[in-house]
Design a protein around this motif. Structure first.
Motif, PDB file in Angstrom:
ATOM      1  N   LEU A   8       0.808  -1.219   0.000  1.00 60.60           N
ATOM      2  CA  LEU A   8       0.000   0.000   0.000  1.00 60.60           C
ATOM      3  C   LEU A   8       0.842   1.271   0.000  1.00 60.60           C
ATOM      4  CD1 LEU A   8      -2.687   1.524   0.303  1.00 60.60           C
ATOM      5  CD2 LEU A   8      -2.524   1.132   2.785  1.00 60.60           C
ATOM      6  N   GLY A   9       1.913   1.287   0.788  1.00 64.31           N
ATOM      7  CA  GLY A   9       2.640   2.529   1.042  1.00 64.31           C
ATOM      8  C   GLY A   9       3.126   3.247  -0.201  1.00 64.31           C
ATOM      9  N   TRP A  10       3.798   2.538  -1.096  1.00 64.25           N
ATOM     10  CA  TRP A  10       4.361   3.204  -2.276  1.00 64.25           C
ATOM     11  C   TRP A  10       3.274   3.683  -3.222  1.00 64.25           C
ATOM     12  CZ3 TRP A  10       3.974   1.291  -7.362  1.00 64.25           C
ATOM     13  CH2 TRP A  10       3.559  -0.035  -7.514  1.00 64.25           C
ATOM     14  N   LYS A  11       2.180   2.936  -3.291  1.00 68.76           N
ATOM     15  CA  LYS A  11       1.074   3.330  -4.171  1.00 68.76           C
ATOM     16  C   LYS A  11       0.394   4.591  -3.644  1.00 68.76           C
ATOM     17  CE  LYS A  11       0.275  -1.502  -5.453  1.00 68.76           C
ATOM     18  NZ  LYS A  11      -0.595  -2.689  -5.309  1.00 68.76           N
ATOM     19  N   LEU A  12       0.143   4.610  -2.346  1.00 66.83           N
ATOM     20  CA  LEU A  12      -0.493   5.780  -1.734  1.00 66.83           C
ATOM     21  C   LEU A  12       0.399   7.010  -1.870  1.00 66.83           C
ATOM     22  CD1 LEU A  12      -2.928   6.793  -0.162  1.00 66.83           C
ATOM     23  CD2 LEU A  12      -1.836   6.034   1.952  1.00 66.83           C
ATOM     24  N   ALA A  13       1.706   6.819  -1.715  1.00 64.55           N
ATOM     25  CA  ALA A  13       2.648   7.932  -1.850  1.00 64.55           C
ATOM     26  C   ALA A  13       2.636   8.504  -3.266  1.00 64.55           C
ATOM     27  CB  ALA A  13       4.052   7.476  -1.464  1.00 64.55           C
ATOM     28  N   LEU A  14       2.632   7.632  -4.283  1.00 62.36           N
ATOM     29  CA  LEU A  14       2.616   8.114  -5.669  1.00 62.36           C
ATOM     30  C   LEU A  14       1.343   8.885  -5.976  1.00 62.36           C
ATOM     31  CD1 LEU A  14       4.127   5.141  -7.736  1.00 62.36           C
ATOM     32  CD2 LEU A  14       5.207   7.328  -7.178  1.00 62.36           C
ATOM     33  N   VAL A  15       0.217   8.413  -5.455  1.00 61.44           N
ATOM     34  CA  VAL A  15      -1.052   9.114  -5.683  1.00 61.44           C
ATOM     35  C   VAL A  15      -1.049  10.461  -4.964  1.00 61.44           C
ATOM     36  CG1 VAL A  15      -3.544   9.039  -5.269  1.00 61.44           C
ATOM     37  CG2 VAL A  15      -2.352   6.985  -6.069  1.00 61.44           C
ATOM     38  N   GLN A  16      -0.612  10.481  -3.731  1.00 58.89           N
ATOM     39  CA  GLN A  16      -0.602  11.718  -2.955  1.00 58.89           C
ATOM     40  C   GLN A  16       0.341  12.758  -3.572  1.00 58.89           C
ATOM     41  OE1 GLN A  16      -2.457  12.864  -0.612  1.00 58.89           O
ATOM     42  NE2 GLN A  16      -1.262  14.715  -0.243  1.00 58.89           N
ATOM     43  N   LYS A  17       1.443  12.312  -4.152  1.00 51.72           N
ATOM     44  CA  LYS A  17       2.397  13.232  -4.787  1.00 51.72           C
ATOM     45  C   LYS A  17       1.945  13.686  -6.173  1.00 51.72           C
ATOM     46  CE  LYS A  17       6.540  11.260  -2.595  1.00 51.72           C
ATOM     47  NZ  LYS A  17       7.760  10.455  -2.837  1.00 51.72           N
ATOM     48  N   GLY A  18       0.913  13.060  -6.710  1.00 55.85           N
ATOM     49  CA  GLY A  18       0.428  13.438  -8.030  1.00 55.85           C
ATOM     50  C   GLY A  18       1.082  12.701  -9.176  1.00 55.85           C
ATOM     51  N   PHE A  19       1.879  11.672  -8.875  1.00 58.23           N
ATOM     52  CA  PHE A  19       2.518  10.889  -9.929  1.00 58.23           C
ATOM     53  C   PHE A  19       1.587   9.827 -10.515  1.00 58.23           C
ATOM     54  CE2 PHE A  19       6.527  12.149  -7.693  1.00 58.23           C
ATOM     55  CZ  PHE A  19       7.145  12.759  -8.774  1.00 58.23           C
ATOM     56  N   ALA A  20       0.611   9.369  -9.729  1.00 59.54           N
ATOM     57  CA  ALA A  20      -0.246   8.264 -10.160  1.00 59.54           C
ATOM     58  C   ALA A  20      -1.711   8.605  -9.938  1.00 59.54           C
ATOM     59  CB  ALA A  20       0.113   6.981  -9.406  1.00 59.54           C
ATOM     60  N   ASP A  21      -2.569   7.977 -10.735  1.00 61.28           N
ATOM     61  CA  ASP A  21      -4.008   8.146 -10.586  1.00 61.28           C
ATOM     62  C   ASP A  21      -4.509   7.352  -9.373  1.00 61.28           C
ATOM     63  OD1 ASP A  21      -6.623   9.084 -11.995  1.00 61.28           O
ATOM     64  OD2 ASP A  21      -6.982   6.970 -11.514  1.00 61.28           O
ATOM     65  N   LYS A  22      -5.616   7.816  -8.797  1.00 67.39           N
ATOM     66  CA  LYS A  22      -6.167   7.162  -7.608  1.00 67.39           C
ATOM     67  C   LYS A  22      -6.551   5.710  -7.877  1.00 67.39           C
ATOM     68  CE  LYS A  22     -10.101   8.623  -5.743  1.00 67.39           C
ATOM     69  NZ  LYS A  22     -11.084   9.478  -5.020  1.00 67.39           N
TER      70      LYS A  22
ATOM     71  N   LEU B 270      -4.787   3.468  -9.021  1.00 74.36           N
ATOM     72  CA  LEU B 270      -3.691   2.578  -8.642  1.00 74.36           C
ATOM     73  C   LEU B 270      -3.963   1.945  -7.286  1.00 74.36           C
ATOM     74  CD1 LEU B 270      -0.791   1.486  -9.215  1.00 74.36           C
ATOM     75  CD2 LEU B 270       0.076   3.505  -8.007  1.00 74.36           C
ATOM     76  N   LEU B 271      -4.676   2.651  -6.416  1.00 74.58           N
ATOM     77  CA  LEU B 271      -4.930   2.156  -5.061  1.00 74.58           C
ATOM     78  C   LEU B 271      -5.872   0.959  -5.048  1.00 74.58           C
ATOM     79  CD1 LEU B 271      -5.273   5.628  -3.312  1.00 74.58           C
ATOM     80  CD2 LEU B 271      -3.294   4.092  -3.270  1.00 74.58           C
ATOM     81  N   GLU B 272      -6.639   0.771  -6.124  1.00 75.24           N
ATOM     82  CA  GLU B 272      -7.534  -0.386  -6.195  1.00 75.24           C
ATOM     83  C   GLU B 272      -6.755  -1.696  -6.259  1.00 75.24           C
ATOM     84  OE1 GLU B 272     -10.033   0.353  -9.548  1.00 75.24           O
ATOM     85  OE2 GLU B 272     -10.850   2.224  -8.716  1.00 75.24           O
ATOM     86  N   THR B 273      -5.493  -1.615  -6.692  1.00 73.11           N
ATOM     87  CA  THR B 273      -4.686  -2.838  -6.802  1.00 73.11           C
ATOM     88  C   THR B 273      -4.204  -3.332  -5.441  1.00 73.11           C
ATOM     89  OG1 THR B 273      -2.568  -1.671  -7.142  1.00 73.11           O
ATOM     90  CG2 THR B 273      -3.910  -2.131  -9.102  1.00 73.11           C
ATOM     91  N   TYR B 274      -4.342  -2.509  -4.402  1.00 75.72           N
ATOM     92  CA  TYR B 274      -3.984  -2.969  -3.052  1.00 75.72           C
ATOM     93  C   TYR B 274      -4.847  -4.165  -2.670  1.00 75.72           C
ATOM     94  CZ  TYR B 274      -3.828  -2.883   2.104  1.00 75.72           C
ATOM     95  OH  TYR B 274      -3.740  -3.225   3.428  1.00 75.72           O
ATOM     96  N   SER B 275      -6.158  -4.005  -2.759  1.00 76.16           N
ATOM     97  CA  SER B 275      -7.055  -5.133  -2.470  1.00 76.16           C
ATOM     98  C   SER B 275      -6.863  -6.255  -3.474  1.00 76.16           C
ATOM     99  CB  SER B 275      -8.524  -4.680  -2.514  1.00 76.16           C
ATOM    100  OG  SER B 275      -8.963  -4.249  -1.252  1.00 76.16           O
ATOM    101  N   ALA B 276      -6.768  -5.896  -4.758  1.00 74.83           N
ATOM    102  CA  ALA B 276      -6.702  -6.912  -5.813  1.00 74.83           C
ATOM    103  C   ALA B 276      -5.485  -7.810  -5.659  1.00 74.83           C
ATOM    104  CB  ALA B 276      -6.686  -6.234  -7.185  1.00 74.83           C
ATOM    105  N   GLU B 277      -4.349  -7.241  -5.227  1.00 76.99           N
ATOM    106  CA  GLU B 277      -3.126  -8.034  -5.084  1.00 76.99           C
ATOM    107  C   GLU B 277      -3.052  -8.776  -3.752  1.00 76.99           C
ATOM    108  OE1 GLU B 277      -0.104  -5.498  -8.000  1.00 76.99           O
ATOM    109  OE2 GLU B 277       0.213  -5.452  -5.833  1.00 76.99           O
TER     110      GLU B 277
END
Length: 562
Positions: free
Chosen positions: A335-349, A351-358
């Protein structure tokens, strides 16, 4: 408090919450972490830390876990009513030592000490746990989350962007999200566990001692100097014992232990204790909107095999101590790296759906593994039965994920997921754990230096490994990486042992020569091949591709406008 609220509120300051906070802080995301308890928790609790967790603590630069953790002692059982040894056995499944796996043996460290270590690392980022601070409720919107807290009995409204619920199986976060906690409670497995100080004539501190019978009435004692020079973690179990009654009385604990050990015992005190029963439950998703669940807040299970804290940093009674530490670390790394990328504006929100999926397939299969070991332990009366190298958690994978890319594997519809597999060093796909390799010579500088591949991987950036016969072969791929921000993507060229080691300028962040061939062996490479391995911030192989176009395709799944 700062006038600008931290964008992440972590609820719960056990190992799961602390690892979540540390991962985000290392990613440059400020965090507020709270715990409703007035004082920090004491006790050994789940003390087993399996090799994959040791790897992840290594990525976090928390080297004390491996350094201070103790090896699992051999288990000694005794002939009934005597101190005459019946047999010695190991709680640790055998596993071959290879350069690709730097941590070969699980370690033991009580959660009390682990928490202290993790809190010290948080303090390096000027972050401390706010005790006696309870989450009462929260409301989500498209823009953020408003939480109502009670701090020292005083109500406070706190606006944040995200909440991570690491507040345990009885915590408020999952309940307020309205997520079902499906599963069962096993009344056939109950025990009292805790920390105790005692001395016994003839009771050495080199073994994990086991007396009595698993199903009827029995005792397990593991020596631990963390509790004191006469300290032990104890487990009392068996259907003949009144577990509820014993758990409420220090005197009954003393009496029961004395009745099970045929020697003179001098008791000092019970430091901490609690009764336990096997709950096997999990949610059907780990997030809802801007709120995420981790650790026991998302899943609980039999501690057989010691996967709980490992699966949240993962009972056969003696193994309860080896039970509970990678969901801790793997959850928060996922979760951590995905949430960080979204919060910094590098990734779309999204991406966080893959936390549950994985994570869901992994935890679902883990529940099956630990429940199977529990059933075998109960039926056989042997707590050590049914263990295998799968417990090392090195074969956990997300090959099925929509954000991994492998150009060398043909997609097969209906292929079994098998997310909780056994490590196979003769096979490597995108979605697998990235192997280590020692004795890598770092060149391109005045004084060559030696490193390991694990020395490169960190939770705040992707590492692009370009295996190539020469720097010239790697140049087009390195050129394709120049469009990505250096703070979230780094590169390393890995050359075969036959390559030149003379200093030479390169656009790569690092140029490594695989002198002993360990990297080429672990990543199943030939010296004349060119291939790219994209290693995610959580130490997972995100992509295995031919070249520059494959790299772009992989990062298009991660970054905005990539």
């Amino acid at each position: 408090m700062n006038s600008v609220h931290p964008p992440v509120l972590v609820v719960g300051a056990g190992p799961v919450g602390l690892v979540a906070a540390l991962t985000l802080l290392q990613n440059g995301i400020s965090v507020r972490i709270i715990d409703k308890d007035t004082h920090h928790r004491i006790g050994q609790r789940g003390a087993g830390i399996w090799p994959r967790s040791l790897e992840l603590y290594n990525f976090l630069d928390v080297s004390e876990v491996n350094g201070l953790g103790k090896l699992v002692p051999p288990v000694r059982s005794y002939k009934p009513g005597t101190l005459e040894p019946l047999k010695d056995s190991s709680m640790v499944p055998p596993m071959a030592h290879t350069p690709a796996v730097p941590f070969h043996s699980p370690k033991l460290m009580g959660q009390q000490l682990l928490d202290v270590i993790l809190r010290r690392h948080l303090e390096k980022f000027s972050c401390s746990v706010e005790m006696d601070t309870e989450l009462r409720s929260f409301e989500q919107s498209d823009e953020g989350v408003t939480a109502v807290l009670a701090k020292n009995g005083i109500s406070e409204t706190f606006d944040t962007k995200w909440i991570i619920g690491a507040d345990g199986a009885k915590g408020i976060v999952r309940k307020q999200l309205g997520l079902a906690f499906l599963g069962e409670t096993r009344d056939d497995t109950r025990l009292v566990t805790g920390d105790i100080r005692l001395k016994g004539v003839g009771l050495d501190r080199l073994h994990w001692h086991r007396f009595g019978h698993f199903s009827e009435r029995g005792l397990s004692l593991r020596p631990t100097d963390e509790v004191g020079e006469d300290g032990w973690q104890f487990f009392l179990y068996g259907h003949e014992l009144d577990i509820t009654k014993i758990a409420q009385s220090e005197e009954l604990v003393f009496e029961t232990i004395a009745s099970l050990i045929p020697t003179e015992i001098t008791f000092s005190k019970v430091v901490w204790m609690s009764d336990f029963r096997a709950n096997i439950r999990m949610v059907n998703k780990f997030s809802k909107g801007r709120v995420f669940l981790a650790g026991d807040a998302a899943h609980v299970h039999s501690p057989t095999g010691g996967q709980g804290l490992n699966s949240g940093v993962q009972d056969a009674v003696s193994q309860v101590d080896l039970a509970c530490m990678l969901s801790l670390t793997t959850h928060q790394f996922n979760l951590g790296w995905k949430l960080a990328l979204v919060q910094k504006g590098f990734a779309d929100k999204s991406l966080l759906e893959t936390y549950s999926a994985e994570r869901l397939p992994v935890i679902s299969e883990m529940l099956g593994v630990t429940t199977s070991i529990l059933d075998k332990a109960i039926s056989s009366g042997d707590p050590s039965v049914g263990r295998s190298p799968i417990l090392y958690m090195l074969g956990i994978n997300c090959r099925f994920s929509t954000i991994v890319l492998d150009e060398f594997v043909t997609s097969v519809e209906g292929r079994p997921i098998n997310a909780y597999g056994v490590l196979d060093e003769g096979h490597l796909e995108a979605g697998d754990r990235a192997p280590d390799a020692p004795n890598m010579l770092q060149v391109g500088r005045a004084e060559p230096d030696e490193t390991t591949l694990f020395g490169l991987y960190r939770p705040w950036y992707h590492t692009v490994l370009v295996f190539a016969p020469s720097l010239t072969d790697a140049t087009p791929i390195l050129g394709a990486l120049e469009v990505y921000d250096k703070s979230v993507v780094r590169s390393a060229v890995v050359l075969p042992s036959s390559a030149s080691v003379t200093p030479v300028a390169s656009p790569a962040d690092l140029v490594l020569v695989d002198r002993e061939g360990y990297a080429y062996s672990a990543y199943l490479m030939e010296a004349d091949q060119t291939k790219v391995f994209v290693i995610r911030p959580d130490g997972v192989v995100g992509g295995i591709v031919h070249g520059a176009e494959g790299v772009k395709k992989y990062f298009s799944k991660i970054f905005l406008d990539a």
